[in-house]
Design a protein around this motif. Structure first.
Motif, PDB file in Angstrom:
ATOM      1  N   CYS A  40      42.035  42.236  44.062  1.00  0.00           N
ATOM      2  CA  CYS A  40      42.898  44.119  44.986  1.00  0.00           C
ATOM      3  C   CYS A  40      42.741  44.679  46.104  1.00  0.00           C
ATOM      4  CB  CYS A  40      42.788  44.855  43.470  1.00  0.00           C
ATOM      5  SG  CYS A  40      41.352  45.902  43.876  1.00  0.00           S
ATOM      6  N   GLY A  65      42.013  45.546  35.227  1.00  0.00           N
ATOM      7  CA  GLY A  65      42.623  44.752  34.850  1.00  0.00           C
ATOM      8  C   GLY A  65      44.154  46.072  35.268  1.00  0.00           C
ATOM      9  N   ILE A  66      44.103  47.586  35.554  1.00  0.00           N
ATOM     10  CA  ILE A  66      45.252  47.956  35.835  1.00  0.00           C
ATOM     11  C   ILE A  66      44.779  47.536  37.552  1.00  0.00           C
ATOM     12  CG2 ILE A  66      44.186  50.137  36.718  1.00  0.00           C
ATOM     13  CD1 ILE A  66      47.217  49.404  34.236  1.00  0.00           C
ATOM     14  N   GLU A  99      44.790  45.338  39.401  1.00  0.00           N
ATOM     15  CA  GLU A  99      44.867  44.074  40.096  1.00  0.00           C
ATOM     16  C   GLU A  99      45.801  43.867  39.303  1.00  0.00           C
ATOM     17  OE1 GLU A  99      42.582  40.474  37.904  1.00  0.00           O
ATOM     18  OE2 GLU A  99      40.969  41.337  39.269  1.00  0.00           O
ATOM     19  N   ALA A 100      46.946  44.776  38.263  1.00  0.00           N
ATOM     20  CA  ALA A 100      48.408  45.149  38.488  1.00  0.00           C
ATOM     21  C   ALA A 100      48.819  45.717  39.367  1.00  0.00           C
ATOM     22  CB  ALA A 100      48.786  45.484  37.171  1.00  0.00           C
ATOM     23  N   ARG A 111      49.830  43.504  42.090  1.00  0.00           N
ATOM     24  CA  ARG A 111      50.539  42.326  42.470  1.00  0.00           C
ATOM     25  C   ARG A 111      51.718  42.877  42.425  1.00  0.00           C
ATOM     26  NH1 ARG A 111      47.473  40.398  37.918  1.00  0.00           N
ATOM     27  NH2 ARG A 111      48.236  41.954  36.560  1.00  0.00           N
ATOM     28  N   GLY A 112      51.823  44.513  41.815  1.00  0.00           N
ATOM     29  CA  GLY A 112      52.755  45.487  41.995  1.00  0.00           C
ATOM     30  C   GLY A 112      52.692  45.204  43.177  1.00  0.00           C
ATOM     31  N   SER A 166      55.636  43.422  44.863  1.00  0.00           N
ATOM     32  CA  SER A 166      56.986  43.226  45.038  1.00  0.00           C
ATOM     33  C   SER A 166      57.684  43.675  45.914  1.00  0.00           C
ATOM     34  CB  SER A 166      57.470  44.147  43.713  1.00  0.00           C
ATOM     35  OG  SER A 166      58.377  43.774  42.942  1.00  0.00           O
TER      36      SER A 166
END
Ligand code: FES
Ligand code: FE2
Length: 375
Positions: free
Chosen positions: A194, A325-326, A328-329, A332-333, A336
């Motif tokens: 991230c 994990g959050i 990295e999510a 990705r978001g 988008s």
């Protein structure tokens, strides 16, 4: 593709918190922003590069990398802490290759040039007959170095304000906590997919994510009483602590009347409980990656306390895994097409608001000064 100026202009840094949005998604995913941050934010601010005990004695040194620049900090025979670009004036090799150590001279491993602890060039093998070469003009290039509490800081900006001025009110906030009495115990390093600002944002959400993401940590914090104070370039997030045996390891290792979480612009966090501190240094790797280095300190680092301290580090590592994990999510978001920017909770997210405004001010000033220099 929008211009850098348009991307910067798309954030309104004058909106009050209740009307503010986050910095827009391109700030987290566009490599031109990452380049601009290296030239401005990381080249202009004071950056923590190590611990004071690593450079306590004459000849002790440590190396670091700031905004892609190799740096060495070294304690002189005169007791003065100095720092230099760790770049040999001969053919640019790193003069000091180790992370830290002690030496009488800084000896370049490539062709054996020697520099004193004050950076002056002392000797060059087989260099007789070289014309118009001034040894005095070929010392290591200095950068600013200062220390505060347990930490060594460097600034690449020759015009930088002093470290204490930069830290502002943080100095007085941290002074009563007695962190310089704590002892370094261990480090952990995390490579996260991230942008470095995603990690900082996650840290600065005023505990917003704690009850959802960190159940163990949540059990020892009085979440409703959580406070967020912004001043100068730092944010203090703080919470009263409550006794809990819901999560035994957390309850045993996170104690005291209050938890105090300091963030200092741009990328340093200092987390304090009773007899405990950890620091988080967030280093950009590229626009999509960062490395976060955790250093753990305890009041007692004797062998008898080892198991307890290790358990405490493990509690910190678990919280970190939950965040990883959050983050990295989120990255990705942010890439988008569905996302542009988000709103901020007035109750919780004042710290992020401060971060985004400080960052915007630095980036906009950087673009303006580069444009002026190009004219
Ligand atoms: S590059 Fe250092 S001595 Fe040649
Ligand atoms: Fe977290």
């Amino acid at each position: 593709m929008p211009s850098l100026q348009n991307i910067l202009a798309s954030y309104n840094d004058r909106a009050p918190l209740s009307e503010a949005s986050t910095i827009p998604a391109p700030w987290y995913v566009d490599s031109r922003i990452a380049d601009l941050e290296a030239k401005t934010v990381f080249s202009k601010s004071w950056q923590m590069v190590g611990r004071i005990e690593q450079v306590e004695k004459p000849g002790q040194f440590l190396t670091a990398n700031i905004a892609g620049e190799p740096i060495v900090a070294v304690r002189g025979n005169d007791g003065v802490l100095r720092a230099f670009y760790n770049v040999c004036r001969h053919h640019a090799a790193a003069v000091v290759a180790e992370a830290c150590g002690q030496a009488n001279l800084l000896h370049c491993p490539y062709h054996g040039w020697n520099y004193g602890l004050d950076g002056s060039l002392k000797g060059m093998p087989e260099f007789d007959g070289v014309k118009d070469f001034e040894r005095q003009q070929n010392g290591l290039i200095p950068v600013k170095a200062e220390s505060w509490e347990k930490f060594v800081f460097v600034s690449l900006d020759p015009a930088a304000m002093g470290l204490r001025e930069f830290l502002g009110g943080l100095v007085e906030q941290v002074a009563p906590l007695g962190v310089s009495k704590l002892h370094y115990f261990d480090s952990r390093s995390y490579d996260i997919a991230c942008n470095w600002k995603v990690f900082v944002d996650n840290y600065l959400d005023g505990g917003y994510h704690v009850p959802h993401l960190h159940k163990g940590l949540s059990s020892v914090l009085d979440y409703k009483e959580y406070t967020i104070e912004n001043e100068d370039r730092y944010c203090l997030q703080s919470s009263p602590m409550v006794a809990s045996d819901e999560d035994k390891a957390t309850g045993a290792t996170r104690k005291g009347d209050r938890a105090r979480y300091f963030w200092q612009y741009p990328n340093l966090m200092i987390n304090c409980y009773e007899g405990y501190m950890d620091t988080n240094l967030v280093l950009p790797v590229d626009v999509d990656h960062c490395r976060v280095i955790f250093d753990f300190y305890f009041a007692d680092v004797s062998e008898a306390q080892r198991a307890y301290n290790e358990q405490s580090v493990a509690v910190g590592a678990r919280v970190q895994d939950e965040d990883l994990g959050i983050c990295e999510a989120v990255q990705r978001g942010l890439k988008s097409r569905a996302y542009g920017a988000g709103r901020l909770s007035v109750r919780r997210e004042a710290g992020e608001h401060l971060f985004h405004r400080l960052l915007a001010a630095d980036l906009k000033a950087g673009v303006e000064s580069m444009a002026a220099a190009a004219d």
